[in-house]
Design an enzyme around this catalytic site. Structure first.
Site, PDB file in Angstrom:
ATOM      1  N   ASP A   1       0.812  -1.227   0.000  1.00  0.00           N
ATOM      2  CA  ASP A   1       0.000   0.000   0.000  1.00  0.00           C
ATOM      3  C   ASP A   1       0.844   1.275   0.000  1.00  0.00           C
ATOM      4  O   ASP A   1       0.453   2.304   0.556  1.00  0.00           O
ATOM      5  CB  ASP A   1      -0.960   0.026   1.210  1.00  0.00           C
ATOM      6  CG  ASP A   1      -1.890  -1.168   1.202  1.00  0.00           C
ATOM      7  OD1 ASP A   1      -2.231  -1.650   0.109  1.00  0.00           O
ATOM      8  OD2 ASP A   1      -2.269  -1.623   2.301  1.00  0.00           O
TER       9      ASP A   1
ATOM     10  N   HIS B   1      -4.822  -1.627  -5.565  1.00  0.00           N
ATOM     11  CA  HIS B   1      -3.995  -0.540  -6.107  1.00  0.00           C
ATOM     12  C   HIS B   1      -4.923   0.600  -6.507  1.00  0.00           C
ATOM     13  O   HIS B   1      -5.665   0.495  -7.483  1.00  0.00           O
ATOM     14  CB  HIS B   1      -3.181  -1.034  -7.305  1.00  0.00           C
ATOM     15  CG  HIS B   1      -2.133  -2.041  -6.920  1.00  0.00           C
ATOM     16  ND1 HIS B   1      -1.258  -2.596  -7.820  1.00  0.00           N
ATOM     17  CD2 HIS B   1      -1.800  -2.562  -5.712  1.00  0.00           C
ATOM     18  CE1 HIS B   1      -0.445  -3.432  -7.180  1.00  0.00           C
ATOM     19  NE2 HIS B   1      -0.766  -3.429  -5.912  1.00  0.00           N
TER      20      HIS B   1
ATOM     21  N   THR C   1       2.700 -12.837   2.493  1.00  0.00           N
ATOM     22  CA  THR C   1       1.910 -13.404   1.409  1.00  0.00           C
ATOM     23  C   THR C   1       2.648 -14.635   0.907  1.00  0.00           C
ATOM     24  O   THR C   1       3.649 -15.057   1.517  1.00  0.00           O
ATOM     25  CB  THR C   1       1.662 -12.356   0.304  1.00  0.00           C
ATOM     26  OG1 THR C   1       0.610 -12.850  -0.540  1.00  0.00           O
ATOM     27  CG2 THR C   1       2.912 -12.078  -0.536  1.00  0.00           C
TER      28      THR C   1
HETATM   29  P1  GDP Z   1      -0.788   0.386  -3.540  1.00  0.00           P
HETATM   30  O1  GDP Z   1      -1.446  -0.865  -3.089  1.00  0.00           O
HETATM   31  O2  GDP Z   1       0.688   0.374  -3.312  1.00  0.00           O
HETATM   32  O3  GDP Z   1      -1.133   0.768  -4.946  1.00  0.00           O
HETATM   33  O4  GDP Z   1      -1.364   1.544  -2.593  1.00  0.00           O
HETATM   34  P2  GDP Z   1      -2.907   1.717  -2.144  1.00  0.00           P
HETATM   35  O5  GDP Z   1      -3.684   2.204  -3.279  1.00  0.00           O
HETATM   36  O6  GDP Z   1      -3.395   0.513  -1.434  1.00  0.00           O
HETATM   37  O7  GDP Z   1      -2.751   2.817  -1.017  1.00  0.00           O
HETATM   38  C1  GDP Z   1      -2.293   4.091  -1.306  1.00  0.00           C
HETATM   39  C2  GDP Z   1      -3.393   5.095  -0.904  1.00  0.00           C
HETATM   40  O8  GDP Z   1      -2.840   6.390  -0.837  1.00  0.00           O
HETATM   41  C3  GDP Z   1      -4.515   5.201  -1.921  1.00  0.00           C
HETATM   42  O9  GDP Z   1      -5.682   5.553  -1.249  1.00  0.00           O
HETATM   43  C4  GDP Z   1      -4.065   6.324  -2.838  1.00  0.00           C
HETATM   44  O10 GDP Z   1      -5.132   6.999  -3.484  1.00  0.00           O
HETATM   45  C5  GDP Z   1      -3.397   7.224  -1.843  1.00  0.00           C
HETATM   46  N1  GDP Z   1      -2.259   8.001  -2.355  1.00  0.00           N
HETATM   47  C6  GDP Z   1      -1.267   7.618  -3.211  1.00  0.00           C
HETATM   48  N2  GDP Z   1      -0.340   8.592  -3.313  1.00  0.00           N
HETATM   49  C7  GDP Z   1      -0.747   9.597  -2.498  1.00  0.00           C
HETATM   50  C8  GDP Z   1      -0.195  10.852  -2.146  1.00  0.00           C
HETATM   51  O11 GDP Z   1       0.886  11.252  -2.576  1.00  0.00           O
HETATM   52  N3  GDP Z   1      -0.901  11.604  -1.239  1.00  0.00           N
HETATM   53  C9  GDP Z   1      -2.087  11.190  -0.711  1.00  0.00           C
HETATM   54  N4  GDP Z   1      -2.695  11.986   0.156  1.00  0.00           N
HETATM   55  N5  GDP Z   1      -2.634  10.012  -1.032  1.00  0.00           N
HETATM   56  C10 GDP Z   1      -1.963   9.227  -1.898  1.00  0.00           C
HETATM   57  P1  IMO Z   2      -1.104  -4.165  -2.230  1.00  0.00           P
HETATM   58  O1  IMO Z   2      -0.647  -4.773  -3.542  1.00  0.00           O
HETATM   59  C1  IMO Z   2      -1.210  -4.594   2.084  1.00  0.00           C
HETATM   60  C2  IMO Z   2      -1.299  -8.686   3.631  1.00  0.00           C
HETATM   61  C3  IMO Z   2      -2.501  -9.238   4.356  1.00  0.00           C
HETATM   62  C4  IMO Z   2      -1.872 -10.328   5.190  1.00  0.00           C
HETATM   63  C5  IMO Z   2      -0.739 -10.834   4.324  1.00  0.00           C
HETATM   64  C6  IMO Z   2      -1.082 -12.091   3.542  1.00  0.00           C
HETATM   65  O2  IMO Z   2      -2.345  -3.363  -2.347  1.00  0.00           O
HETATM   66  O3  IMO Z   2       0.025  -3.454  -1.564  1.00  0.00           O
HETATM   67  P2  IMO Z   2      -2.664 -12.685   1.510  1.00  0.00           P
HETATM   68  O4  IMO Z   2      -4.098 -12.337   1.231  1.00  0.00           O
HETATM   69  O5  IMO Z   2      -1.695 -12.204   0.494  1.00  0.00           O
HETATM   70  O6  IMO Z   2      -2.473 -14.141   1.826  1.00  0.00           O
HETATM   71  O7  IMO Z   2      -2.331 -11.919   2.893  1.00  0.00           O
HETATM   72  O8  IMO Z   2      -0.422  -9.786   3.438  1.00  0.00           O
HETATM   73  N1  IMO Z   2      -1.602  -8.142   2.282  1.00  0.00           N
HETATM   74  C7  IMO Z   2      -1.520  -6.846   1.961  1.00  0.00           C
HETATM   75  N2  IMO Z   2      -1.246  -5.766   2.724  1.00  0.00           N
HETATM   76  N3  IMO Z   2      -1.398  -4.442   0.752  1.00  0.00           N
HETATM   77  C8  IMO Z   2      -1.625  -5.515  -0.033  1.00  0.00           C
HETATM   78  O9  IMO Z   2      -1.590  -5.455  -1.363  1.00  0.00           O
HETATM   79  C9  IMO Z   2      -1.753  -6.791   0.577  1.00  0.00           C
HETATM   80  N4  IMO Z   2      -1.972  -8.039   0.122  1.00  0.00           N
HETATM   81  C10 IMO Z   2      -1.885  -8.852   1.180  1.00  0.00           C
HETATM   82  O10 IMO Z   2      -3.115  -8.239   5.151  1.00  0.00           O
HETATM   83  O11 IMO Z   2      -1.293  -9.809   6.364  1.00  0.00           O
HETATM   84 MG    MG Z   3      -2.923  -1.498  -1.782  1.00  0.00          MG
END
Ligand code: GDP
Ligand code: IMO
Ligand code: MG
Length: 423
Positions: free
Chosen positions: A13, A41, A238
């Site tokens: 994330d 994502h 994971t």
């Molecule tokens: P990913 O799984 O690595 O793609 O990340 P996620 O989407 O799960 O989590 C990132 C969160 O932060 C999302 O809600 C994005 O919309 C938000 N986000 C990404 N970059 C920025 C930033 O520079 N500033 C803020 N405020 N939010 C961001």
């Molecule tokens: P992105 O790609 C954050 C965490 C789960 C759990 C562990 C294993 O958005 O960064 P799984 O379902 O893979 O067997 O879970 O990994 N987890 C994540 N945490 N972002 C993710 O994906 C995750 N995908 C799995 O919370 O602890």
């Molecule tokens: Mg994510």
């Protein structure tokens, strides 16, 4: 022109989807190399706001071929839902393909994921997304899995299911779950073949031609190193390799062909799920990071655990991944803090260490912090390094120094254009 990997540098994330969406504006191919629909994502662009689970974040550019690579695991039911949601926003999805070798997440994998989690002793839960990830990769490693290519050949599929289902039914029975028949799975796979058969391809010649032809290619990671099966906080990981090494095995590319490896680094730390998280905050600062940063899971909606930037984890990540650059995200979330902290070491039983130790030691480690002055001003409209407040520049330079790779991007908001590019 460039073959680059986008890799999660922390606990997931970090903002990988947002970075890939930005770079995919000028990209011929985006490949997800591992993981499944456990990803969330988030992408915000002219089409709207999306939480992508298995679709590569290049899907919004109709000129980008999007490949779900051999190292991924695919649930065609959730993929269908996702395709519907992006198509409803006017996005063309003809460019999406799945490698023949990708393993399929079947309904029993999701059931077993939930049941296995429920059977863990208290405190030992991984906190999985319940998308079947562990069970499907286990079948892959046991060489009993069903691959995308199998559904194209019903005779072969039936034989494989006839070997697999008695074994799976024994596992389901152990957890008190009703039996699933070969015929039920055959029917499901027939419907998947009808809907997705034409998207199931051999990605090797496609990727090879793109690389040899000098195209821009991006590899999109899922999750981050701290939950990598080998290098993360096992067993709270994971079941695949989000690290840069996973690009080569998952997408089918030699390390010699990769030009740049971008580590996506959140300007603070978050983790969702079980296991140690040394920098976790249980105070008002943690609560503020969560509420200002909107730190709730994109897949499960769970509140994310929050903490200050962990320089120890970042250095470990940079070493194992070999980042050529980093993209620092969510700087703007720190706009509101008088003082910021950065973790520069772990205290383990009185010994100060500057490397990430094995899981059991992470559980007892306490963070050593240094304090940095906040900038207390809005960075969300800033688009050049020079315009950043001095305190923000100093904070970023410290992240760069501790991580060990130069900053190429600083993201100051979730929208596509809220990014500073550093030459
Ligand atoms: P990913 O799984 O690595 O793609 O990340 P996620 O989407 O799960 O989590 C990132 C969160 O932060 C999302 O809600 C994005 O919309 C938000 N986000 C990404 N970059 C920025 C930033 O520079 N500033 C803020 N405020 N939010 C961001
Ligand atoms: P992105 O790609 C954050 C965490 C789960 C759990 C562990 C294993 O958005 O960064 P799984 O379902 O893979 O067997 O879970 O990994 N987890 C994540 N945490 N972002 C993710 O994906 C995750 N995908 C799995 O919370 O602890
Ligand atoms: Mg994510």
């Amino acid at each position: 022109m460039s073959v680059d990997a986008i890799v999660g540098a922390q606990w997931g994330d970090e903002g990988k989807g947002r970075v890939v969406d930005y770079l995919a504006q000028d990209c011929d191919m985006v490949i997800r190399y591992q993981g499944g629909d456990n990803a969330g994502h988030t992408v915000i662009n002219e089409y709207g706001k999306f939480a992508l689970h298995i679709l590569p974040s290049g899907i919004f550019n109709p000129r980008t071929i999007c490949l779900v690579g051999a190292g991924t695991v695919v649930n065609f039911d959730t993929m269908e839902e996702e395709l519907r949601s992006v198509e409803a926003a006017g996005v063309a999805t003809d460019n999406l393909f799945v490698d023949k070798r990708a393993h399929l997440i079947m309904p029993f994998h999701c059931m077993l994921d939930g049941a296995e989690e429920a059977s863990k002793k208290k405190g030992w839960e991984v906190g999985t997304t319940k998308r079947g990830i562990g069970p499907v990769y286990a079948d892959k490693a046991s060489r009993v899995g069903i691959r995308a290519v199998d559904i194209l050949d019903p005779e072969r599929l039936r034989t494989r299911l006839e070997m697999l289902m008695p074994r799976k039914n024994r596992e389901l029975a152990y957890f008190g779950i009703e039996e699933i028949t070969v015929d039920q799975m055959m029917e499901l796979c027939a419907s998947w073949k009808e809907k997705f058969g034409s998207r199931i391809i051999d990605s090797v010649p496609v990727l090879r031609d793109a690389v040899i032809g000098g195209k821009n290619v991006l590899f999109e990671g899922q999750l981050g190193i701290m939950r990598d099966l080998d290098w993360g906080i096992y067993p709270y990981t994971t079941s695949s390799n989000p690290t840069a090494g996973g690009v080569c095995s998952g997408a089918g590319i030699s390390p010699r062909r990769i030009d740049s490896i971008y580590g996506v680094v959140k300007a603070y730390s978050t983790s969702v799920g079980g296991g140690p998280f040394t920098v976790e905050l249980f105070d008002d600062d943690g609560e503020r990071l969560r509420s200002i940063g909107g730190e709730f899971g994109a897949t499960t909606g769970r509140p994310r655990r929050c903490g200050w930037f962990d320089g120890v984890a970042a250095a470990y990540s940079c070493w194992i991944n070999g980042f050529t650059h980093i993209a620092v995200t969510k700087l703007d979330v720190l706009d509101h803090f008088d003082t910021l902290k950065i973790c520069t070491g772990y205290d383990v039983n009185g010994e100060i260490i500057d490397y990430v130790p094995e899981t059991a030691l992470q559980e007892i480690a306490t963070p050593i912090y240094e304090e940095w002055e906040g900038w207390k001003s809005d960075t969300t409209a800033i688009r050049s390094w020079d315009d950043l407040p001095e305190q923000a520049k100093r904070y970023l330079r410290r992240i760069e120094e501790l991580t060990g790779a130069p900053i190429k991007f600083v993201s100051v908001g979730p929208e596509r254009d809220q990014i500073i590019v550093i030459d």
